[in-house]
Design an enzyme around this catalytic site. Structure first.
Site, PDB file in Angstrom:
ATOM      1  N   GLY A  11       3.142  -1.471   3.739  1.00 36.31           N
ATOM      2  CA  GLY A  11       2.869   0.154   3.824  1.00 36.31           C
ATOM      3  C   GLY A  11       4.376   0.446   3.138  1.00 36.31           C
ATOM      4  O   GLY A  11       5.013   0.398   2.060  1.00 36.31           O
ATOM      5  N   GLY A  12       5.129   1.343   3.931  1.00 33.92           N
ATOM      6  CA  GLY A  12       6.576   1.994   3.912  1.00 33.92           C
ATOM      7  C   GLY A  12       7.042   1.291   3.156  1.00 33.92           C
ATOM      8  O   GLY A  12       8.169   1.405   1.867  1.00 33.92           O
ATOM      9  N   SER A  69       3.606  -1.915  10.488  1.00 29.13           N
ATOM     10  CA  SER A  69       5.458  -1.969  10.445  1.00 29.13           C
ATOM     11  C   SER A  69       5.839  -3.469  10.095  1.00 29.13           C
ATOM     12  O   SER A  69       6.963  -4.130  10.630  1.00 29.13           O
ATOM     13  CB  SER A  69       5.885  -2.194  12.265  1.00 29.13           C
ATOM     14  OG  SER A  69       5.463  -0.525  11.996  1.00 29.13           O
ATOM     15  N   ASN A 125       0.972  -1.111  -0.171  1.00 27.73           N
ATOM     16  CA  ASN A 125       0.144   0.126  -0.102  1.00 27.73           C
ATOM     17  C   ASN A 125       1.026   1.062  -0.216  1.00 27.73           C
ATOM     18  O   ASN A 125       1.782   1.620   1.252  1.00 27.73           O
ATOM     19  CB  ASN A 125      -0.759  -0.447   0.918  1.00 27.73           C
ATOM     20  CG  ASN A 125      -1.852   0.956   1.495  1.00 27.73           C
ATOM     21  OD1 ASN A 125      -1.976   1.907   0.266  1.00 27.73           O
ATOM     22  ND2 ASN A 125      -1.942   1.068   2.789  1.00 27.73           N
ATOM     23  N   TRP A 126       0.881   1.926  -1.246  1.00 29.99           N
ATOM     24  CA  TRP A 126       1.832   2.549  -1.248  1.00 29.99           C
ATOM     25  C   TRP A 126       1.188   4.419  -0.860  1.00 29.99           C
ATOM     26  O   TRP A 126       1.841   5.717  -0.368  1.00 29.99           O
ATOM     27  CB  TRP A 126       2.263   3.392  -2.533  1.00 29.99           C
ATOM     28  CG  TRP A 126       3.149   2.868  -3.232  1.00 29.99           C
ATOM     29  CD1 TRP A 126       4.223   1.352  -2.918  1.00 29.99           C
ATOM     30  CD2 TRP A 126       3.839   2.957  -5.052  1.00 29.99           C
ATOM     31  NE1 TRP A 126       4.507   0.931  -3.830  1.00 29.99           N
ATOM     32  CE2 TRP A 126       4.496   1.126  -5.066  1.00 29.99           C
ATOM     33  CE3 TRP A 126       3.577   3.571  -5.547  1.00 29.99           C
ATOM     34  CZ2 TRP A 126       5.417   1.360  -5.763  1.00 29.99           C
ATOM     35  CZ3 TRP A 126       4.367   3.393  -6.874  1.00 29.99           C
ATOM     36  CH2 TRP A 126       5.524   2.186  -6.939  1.00 29.99           C
ATOM     37  N   LYS A 127       0.153   4.508  -0.303  1.00 30.43           N
ATOM     38  CA  LYS A 127      -0.587   5.607   0.702  1.00 30.43           C
ATOM     39  C   LYS A 127      -0.448   6.570  -0.812  1.00 30.43           C
ATOM     40  O   LYS A 127      -0.442   6.327  -1.763  1.00 30.43           O
ATOM     41  CB  LYS A 127       0.038   5.621   2.214  1.00 30.43           C
ATOM     42  CG  LYS A 127      -0.087   4.228   2.825  1.00 30.43           C
ATOM     43  CD  LYS A 127      -0.009   4.597   4.229  1.00 30.43           C
ATOM     44  CE  LYS A 127       0.185   3.003   4.740  1.00 30.43           C
ATOM     45  NZ  LYS A 127       0.206   3.142   6.276  1.00 30.43           N
ATOM     46  N   HIS A 171      -9.245   0.505   5.438  1.00 28.57           N
ATOM     47  CA  HIS A 171      -8.151   1.087   6.078  1.00 28.57           C
ATOM     48  C   HIS A 171      -8.745   2.604   7.033  1.00 28.57           C
ATOM     49  O   HIS A 171      -8.753   3.295   7.632  1.00 28.57           O
ATOM     50  CB  HIS A 171      -7.041   1.857   5.525  1.00 28.57           C
ATOM     51  CG  HIS A 171      -5.289   1.845   5.685  1.00 28.57           C
ATOM     52  ND1 HIS A 171      -4.902   2.658   6.668  1.00 28.57           N
ATOM     53  CD2 HIS A 171      -4.747   0.850   5.379  1.00 28.57           C
ATOM     54  CE1 HIS A 171      -4.350   2.433   6.532  1.00 28.57           C
ATOM     55  NE2 HIS A 171      -3.978   1.346   6.080  1.00 28.57           N
ATOM     56  N   GLY A 188       3.417   1.951  10.408  1.00 30.82           N
ATOM     57  CA  GLY A 188       4.808   3.739  10.338  1.00 30.82           C
ATOM     58  C   GLY A 188       5.034   3.604  12.509  1.00 30.82           C
ATOM     59  O   GLY A 188       5.930   4.868  11.776  1.00 30.82           O
ATOM     60  N   GLU A 233      -4.811  -5.363  10.357  1.00 32.35           N
ATOM     61  CA  GLU A 233      -3.974  -4.131  10.880  1.00 32.35           C
ATOM     62  C   GLU A 233      -3.975  -3.295  12.359  1.00 32.35           C
ATOM     63  O   GLU A 233      -4.835  -2.025  12.129  1.00 32.35           O
ATOM     64  CB  GLU A 233      -3.422  -2.743   9.763  1.00 32.35           C
ATOM     65  CG  GLU A 233      -3.271  -3.311   8.601  1.00 32.35           C
ATOM     66  CD  GLU A 233      -3.116  -2.557   7.248  1.00 32.35           C
ATOM     67  OE1 GLU A 233      -1.847  -2.387   6.878  1.00 32.35           O
ATOM     68  OE2 GLU A 233      -3.489  -1.088   7.508  1.00 32.35           O
ATOM     69  N   GLU A 251      -5.973   4.116   8.080  1.00 37.32           N
ATOM     70  CA  GLU A 251      -6.162   6.515   8.112  1.00 37.32           C
ATOM     71  C   GLU A 251      -7.653   6.358   7.563  1.00 37.32           C
ATOM     72  O   GLU A 251      -7.945   7.504   7.633  1.00 37.32           O
ATOM     73  CB  GLU A 251      -4.843   6.340   7.049  1.00 37.32           C
ATOM     74  CG  GLU A 251      -3.755   5.773   7.759  1.00 37.32           C
ATOM     75  CD  GLU A 251      -2.949   5.476   7.009  1.00 37.32           C
ATOM     76  OE1 GLU A 251      -2.529   5.443   6.059  1.00 37.32           O
ATOM     77  OE2 GLU A 251      -1.765   5.225   7.796  1.00 37.32           O
TER      78      GLU A 251
HETATM   79  P1  13P Z   1       2.970  -0.038   7.541  1.00 33.89           P
HETATM   80  O1  13P Z   1       3.719  -0.794   6.953  1.00 33.89           O
HETATM   81  O2  13P Z   1       4.453   0.902   6.874  1.00 33.89           O
HETATM   82  O3  13P Z   1       3.686   0.047   9.153  1.00 33.89           O
HETATM   83  O4  13P Z   1       1.829   0.087   7.136  1.00 33.89           O
HETATM   84  C1  13P Z   1       0.857  -0.829   7.202  1.00 33.89           C
HETATM   85  C2  13P Z   1      -0.072  -0.361   6.417  1.00 33.89           C
HETATM   86  O5  13P Z   1      -1.085   0.780   6.977  1.00 33.89           O
HETATM   87  C3  13P Z   1      -0.083  -1.235   5.124  1.00 33.89           C
HETATM   88  O6  13P Z   1      -1.930  -0.871   4.644  1.00 33.89           O
END
Ligand code: 13P
Length: 249
Positions: A230-231, A209, A9-11, A93, A169, A163, A95
């Protein structure tokens, strides 16, 4: 055998230049790769699909509206996402639940919209840090599962991603025991609701993470079928070892 899925997920990160990472990932794919999904920002969906080509890397969006079309300025529908060549869409998600006050009922509608467009819904659930500390995790997860998953959930139209919000993050990751407990709990709940044939086959991803150095441990859990990353999905050099760890699990 349940399918394994490594999802990135590149957000809200990346412009066309970042598609070079997707190009690089193609050459780093292990021979027996699991399913791989990249969810870039919406403006990159079409180009990402073209870059992925016939490698088997699938492309997904990060959210959709629950209507197919209409006067919803700024939104995109599942039909539009499918039109780019994408196959998946993330819904619910944390967020979006937090910043846009999306509730389980909204997420259920979005999942149904995704299915109507022929997309697989990656439905996200997870507890806050406060709920984690108050030992409310299983209660929260049970509520989100009951509220976010439509009755017609199947192993082909849905992937569930657990998650924990406090792990996203932050570099904080639950212990393997905690991950096992929650994923076993989710598996039991979906088997009870949808029956063993469906509940046993729905892929369950862990997210929060996930990095090259902890992925193999997380994938030891029987009911972890992959990760939503994510990251560490932004760079091919970070995401490829996670895919490899999943392939080896
Ligand atoms: P991180 O891997 O950056 O913690 O993000 C997880 C995430 O929210 C994927 O949707």
């Amino acid at each position: 055998m349940r399918r394994k899925l490594a999802a990135g997920n590149w957000k809200m990160n990346g412009t066309a230049a970042n598609l070079a990472e997707l190009e690089a990932l193609k050459s780093l794919m292990p021979v027996d790769a699991p399913d791989v999904l990249i969810c870039p920002p919406a403006p990159l969906l079409f180009r990402a699909h073209e870059v992925a080509g016939d490698t088997g890397i699938q492309i997904g969006a990060q959210d959709c509206h629950n209507h197919e079309s209409g006067a919803f300025t700024g939104d995109i529908s599942a039909t539009m996402i499918a039109d780019t060549g994408a196959t998946h869409v993330i819904v619910g998600h944390s967020e979006r639940r937090e910043a846009y006050e999306e509730h389980d009922s909204d997420i259920r509608k979005k999942a149904k919209a995704a299915w109507a467009a022929g997309l697989t819904a990656v439905i996200c659930i997870g507890e806050s840090g406060d709920d984690h500390e108050a030992n409310n995790t299983l209660e929260i997860i049970a509520g989100q599962l009951a509220g976010s998953l439509p009755d017609a959930t199947s192993a082909t139209n849905t992937v569930i991603a657990y998650e924990p919000i406090w792990a996203i993050g932050t570099g904080k990751v639950p212990t393997l025991e905690q991950i096992v407990q929650v994923h076993d709990f989710i598996r039991a709940k979906i088997i009870t609701r949808f029956g063993a044939e469906i509940g046993d086959m729905i892929p369950l991803l862990y997210g929060g993470s996930v990095k090259p150095d902890n992925a193999a441990t997380i994938f030891e859990a029987e009911n972890v079928d992959g990760a939503l990353v994510g990251g560490a999905s932004l760079k091919a050099a970070d995401f490829a070892p996670i895919i490899e760890a999943l392939a080896a699990s």
